[in-house]
Design a protein around this motif. Structure first.
Motif, PDB file in Angstrom:
ATOM      1  N   TRP A   5     -22.285  18.131  52.783  1.00  0.00           N
ATOM      2  CA  TRP A   5     -21.031  18.801  53.136  1.00  0.00           C
ATOM      3  C   TRP A   5     -20.904  18.944  54.649  1.00  0.00           C
ATOM      4  N   LYS A   9     -17.987  17.298  56.967  1.00  0.00           N
ATOM      5  CA  LYS A   9     -17.185  18.066  57.924  1.00  0.00           C
ATOM      6  C   LYS A   9     -17.219  17.413  59.296  1.00  0.00           C
ATOM      7  N   ASP A  66     -10.327  30.623  56.159  1.00  0.00           N
ATOM      8  CA  ASP A  66     -10.623  29.634  55.121  1.00  0.00           C
ATOM      9  C   ASP A  66      -9.474  28.651  54.952  1.00  0.00           C
ATOM     10  N   LYS A  69      -9.652  26.173  57.772  1.00  0.00           N
ATOM     11  CA  LYS A  69     -10.747  25.223  57.564  1.00  0.00           C
ATOM     12  C   LYS A  69     -10.417  24.220  56.471  1.00  0.00           C
ATOM     13  N   HIS A  77     -14.866  21.836  52.980  1.00  0.00           N
ATOM     14  CA  HIS A  77     -14.955  23.293  53.128  1.00  0.00           C
ATOM     15  C   HIS A  77     -14.864  23.978  51.774  1.00  0.00           C
ATOM     16  N   THR A  80     -18.137  24.535  50.066  1.00  0.00           N
ATOM     17  CA  THR A  80     -19.069  25.488  50.642  1.00  0.00           C
ATOM     18  C   THR A  80     -18.694  26.931  50.323  1.00  0.00           C
TER      19      THR A  80
END
Length: 92
Positions: A5, A9, A66, A69, A77, A80
């Protein structure tokens, strides 16, 4: 999985950097159109992810962070974010 992850990103951020540079200084003919197209498709997908996952962000400590992101990193994202604790239903 955290490495996967994180790498996703990083690569997504690198793509957004390439797309931004392409907007400021267009690359050679066929590439600038392809990068613009890929960037617009990716932005559309990330906005769709945001619309579909907006309700699950309501209980988070910083939902706007959030959301931002998700717009930048998308599913990388979302994966996660820890799943909410399931409430136990009584069958009595």
């Amino acid at each position: 999985m955290k490495v996967f992850w994180g790498l996703g990103k990083l690569l997504t951020l690198l793509f957004w950097l390439v797309a931004l540079v392409n907007l400021l200084i267009p690359f050679v003919h066929p590439f600038h159109l392809l990068i613009n197209f890929a960037g617009s498709v990716l932005a559309g997908l990330h906005l769709l992810e945001l619309v579909f996952c907006n309700r699950s962000l309501k209980g988070r400590a910083h939902p706007w962070r959030d959301r931002l992101k998700i717009v930048f990193f998308g599913v990388f994202h979302l994966q996660t974010i820890p799943a909410p604790a399931a409430s136990k239903a009584s069958h009595a």
